[in-house]
Design a protein around this motif. Structure first.
Motif, PDB file in Angstrom:
ATOM      1  N   THR A  10     -85.057  50.182  31.842  1.00 57.21           N
ATOM      2  CA  THR A  10     -84.705  50.002  33.255  1.00 57.21           C
ATOM      3  C   THR A  10     -85.700  50.680  34.192  1.00 57.21           C
ATOM      4  N   ALA A  32     -83.410  46.110  23.542  1.00 63.13           N
ATOM      5  CA  ALA A  32     -83.507  47.136  24.584  1.00 63.13           C
ATOM      6  C   ALA A  32     -82.336  48.097  24.434  1.00 63.13           C
ATOM      7  N   THR A  34     -80.534  51.001  26.231  1.00 63.30           N
ATOM      8  CA  THR A  34     -80.503  51.469  27.614  1.00 63.30           C
ATOM      9  C   THR A  34     -79.154  52.078  27.955  1.00 63.30           C
TER      10      THR A  34
END
Length: 269
Positions: A10, A32, A34
């Protein structure tokens, strides 16, 4: 085809990196990890929302490349303890987990001024991270040291904006050894990281300074022939078509007079 994990997806570089990886023909799978949901979606992309304080081996799968783009500021972190968690403890923990999972290449964003003996706290933390990562004896470690990052951030940082505007004027004047101080686009850093993963130095530990990152581009592919060579072109059938075939006898006559006398060995009777 390759697989990749991105931690810190992010952030300024991480956001660009995820998009470039998904658009790359070299990668078939991107994960990803995150702390919050991504707005970007893609068929290749898997998003795992996790608390970094609770990360474990179960959160990581095998991947060819792990890109660590974690980073914060003292103002955002609120304290030295929280700053070190994001910029030192988390990347080191993630690298250790990646090693256990057999990840082949760990690529991490550090800082241009990283030096564990620096009098500047930020540079000292980054330098300490680099040294501890090297001690982990990873299969392959690539450290990228960008200068001031330029791009569209989600939050406004007055100090960095002022530095960005100043360096836009000064960049052309920064030549020779001073090239490392030029500001650099976040998208260029993301692209450079992918180039490093695919075509970088094949040694255990590599460090890429900002001036080198600014020059890294994906090699152009040699274009293949639009149409493959046909069998007719390969064997030149036209040549044979042009030649008239030899006439065949309508009747084949067996001429006994042309036969030779054959002696038969008595042993074979």
């Amino acid at each position: 085809m390759r697989s990749a994990i991105v931690v810190g997806a992010t952030g300024l570089v991480g956001t660009e990196l995820v998009k470039l990886l998904c658009e790359s023909d070299e990668y078939i799978s991107i994960t990803a990890i995150t702390r919050r949901k991504l707005e970007y979606e893609h068929p290749k992309l898997t998003i795992k929302i996790r608390s970094f304080d609770e990360l474990g081996e179960q959160d990581f799968d095998f991947a060819h490349d792990l890109y660590c783009c974690l980073g914060t500021t003292m103002k955002k972190a609120g304290s030295r303890h929280e700053f070190e968690k994001v910029d030192f403890e988390y990347p080191l923990q993630i690298a250790s987990l990646a090693k256990k999972k057999g990840v082949m290449h760990f690529i991490v964003i550090s800082a241009m001024s990283a030096n564990e003996k620096s009098s500047i706290y930020y540079s000292r933390v980054k330098g300490k991270l680099e040294q501890e990562l090297i001690k982990l004896d990873l299969s392959q470690l690539s450290i990228v040291r960008p200068s001031l990052l330029v791009g569209d951030r989600n939050e406004f940082r007055f100090g960095e904006k002022m530095g960005e505007y100043s360096l836009k004027v000064l960049n052309p004047l920064l030549i020779g050894p001073l090239k490392n101080f030029r500001s650099i686009e976040a998208k260029q850093v993301a692209q450079a990281m992918i180039v490093i993963a695919l075509h970088g130095k094949k040694i255990p530990v590599s460090i890429y300074e900002s001036s080198e990152l600014a020059k890294l581009e994906m090699p152009t592919k040699v274009q293949e022939d639009e149409e493959p060579i046909s069998r007719e072109q390969l064997f030149n059938w036209d040549k044979f078509k042009e030649e008239e075939p030899l006439p065949l006898d309508e009747e084949v006559v067996f001429d006994k007079s042309k036969l030779r006398d054959i002696k038969v060995d008595n042993d074979l009777k």
